[in-house]
Design a protein around this motif. Structure first.
Motif, PDB file in Angstrom:
ATOM      1  N   ALA A  10       8.171  -1.009  -1.931  1.00 16.66           N
ATOM      2  CA  ALA A  10       7.672  -0.600  -3.248  1.00 16.66           C
ATOM      3  C   ALA A  10       8.760   0.134  -4.030  1.00 16.66           C
ATOM      4  N   TRP A  62      -0.424   1.258  -2.996  1.00 15.99           N
ATOM      5  CA  TRP A  62      -0.622   0.031  -2.210  1.00 15.99           C
ATOM      6  C   TRP A  62      -1.360   0.335  -0.921  1.00 15.99           C
ATOM      7  N   LYS A 113       4.098   4.315  -5.901  1.00 18.22           N
ATOM      8  CA  LYS A 113       3.573   2.943  -5.867  1.00 18.22           C
ATOM      9  C   LYS A 113       3.272   2.500  -4.443  1.00 18.22           C
TER      10      LYS A 113
END
Length: 387
Positions: free
Chosen positions: A159, A168, A164
């Protein structure tokens, strides 16, 4: 593209067996690896989550019998539980025509369904290989902190930022709880299973206490054992057994339990950056679980892993019983100046391992005591892989 260390093993098994099952959690990279292999020759790929591809297998023998000279990749194969009997017939027919290997590559998101369904029908015709998340050798040793924090699932590790990556992983956990886990076992409320999974993360590397977990969830000990079995079968949790030696001492009998991917541990606990991790009480056991999973990805096949602990406090974090009957003792110390406690020396006298290592955060390799070496995780992985 990060090269997977499992790739060569997979190619070797395909050359030996008519069918190979590649097992691993969702999003671990099974399909990517299978499609990479498919570029080497004639292959047919079927995604059994696609209704169109499932429809092609309404009569599997009719569809597949004309593909004897091709490698057929069947993704999410557990979605067609009646397929294995047909595969057995096709494999046996193919053998009579000279097609003895590289017929079917089966991809599954869990071990239990494949093992249960193929145990008899494909006995002698199938090999199994687990694809774990990225390990430290694949991701490169200099990325160790990022790999430890984010875990080894490709989309999480690669990522663009820690934030981020956390998004996820949180969505990965939610999808597993709400969509994937109900496919494999009895209906379990998603919130109950999330609480259970989070409790395991809080007690990462601790001895299993089913009654305590049961009280926390308001269920029975038997129900807790069922939840744990499910997460172990889904390759999300490791149950590390105690090693019993005839040493005339009272030994701990409960297994230790680890959430296998360190990134999932940190997502379940809300640890979103390396600074928070360094100040969190779980840091030591998180590092221990991370190191154990990395070592197991490169250990020789048929290696048995366990731990040793007596009621008097003698303890070794990890014992690896090798196929050559060699025994390695491994202790884990997060820090640059590892020190061994009395309990390790007492345990070493009990089990008499052939080699003793202390895995620590530094890069230098040196003698810590007679017969005991301090070593980095990456260096021990390389040594284990070379066996």
């Amino acid at each position: 593209m990060i090269k997977r260390t499992s790739k060569d093993n997979l190619l070797s098994l395909l050359d030996l067996f008519p069918s190979v099952a590649l097992l691993g959690p969702r999003q671990v990279g099974k399909t990517t690896l299978a499609l990479e292999i498919s570029t080497r020759g004639d292959c047919v790929y079927l995604d059994l989550e696609s209704e169109a591809d499932k429809a092609k297998l309404a009569d599997p023998e009719l569809f597949l019998e004309g593909l004897e000279d091709k490698l057929v990749i069947l993704d999410e194969v557990h979605r067609l539980p009646n397929l294995f009997q047909a595969l057995r017939s096709l494999i046996d027919k193919g053998r009579r025509h000279g097609f003895t290997a590289k017929r079917f590559l089966l991809l599954g998101s869990a071990s239990m369904d494949l093992l249960r369904q193929s145990g008899e029908s494909l006995a002698g015709r199938i090999a199994y290989l687990e694809l774990p998340p990225f390990n430290l050798i694949e991701a490169l040793p200099e990325t160790i902190d990022a790999l430890w924090l984010r875990g080894g699932f490709p989309d999480s590790f690669l990522a663009a930022s820690d934030a981020k990556s956390m998004i996820w992983r949180k969505n990965f956990i939610r999808t597993y709880l709400e969509r994937d886990i109900p496919q494999f076992g009895p209906r379990i409320p998603a919130e109950t299973l999330r609480r259970f999974w989070t409790m395991l993360a809080h007690s990462q590397g601790g001895l299993l206490n089913a009654s305590q977990l049961a009280r926390g969830l308001g269920v029975t000990g038997k129900t807790v054992s069922g939840y744990l079995d499910l997460l172990v079968d889904l390759l999300l949790v490791r149950r590390l057994p105690p090693v019993h030696r005839n040493v005339g001492k009272r030994l701990v009998k409960s297994p230790k339990v680890y959430v296998r991917d360190s990134g999932l541990v940190h997502a379940l606990l809300g640890i979103n950056n390396i600074e928070t991790l360094f100040g969190h009480p779980v840091i030591g056991t998180s590092w221990e679980g991370f190191a154990i999973e990395n070592l197991m990805t490169v250990a020789p096949e048929e290696t048995h892993a366990g731990f040793y602990r007596t009621s008097a406090g003698a303890e070794i974090d990890l014992l690896l019983e090798m196929p050559n009957n060699r025994l390695w003792a491994v202790e884990f110390k997060r820090g640059l100046a590892p020190r061994l406690e009395k309990g390790f020396h007492l345990a070493r006298e009990d089990v008499k391992p052939d080699r003793c290592y202390v895995v620590y955060s530094g890069q230098d390799r040196y003698k810590l005591a007679k017969g005991i070496e301090a070593i980095s995780l990456a260096e021990l992985m390389r040594e284990l892989h070379a066996i």
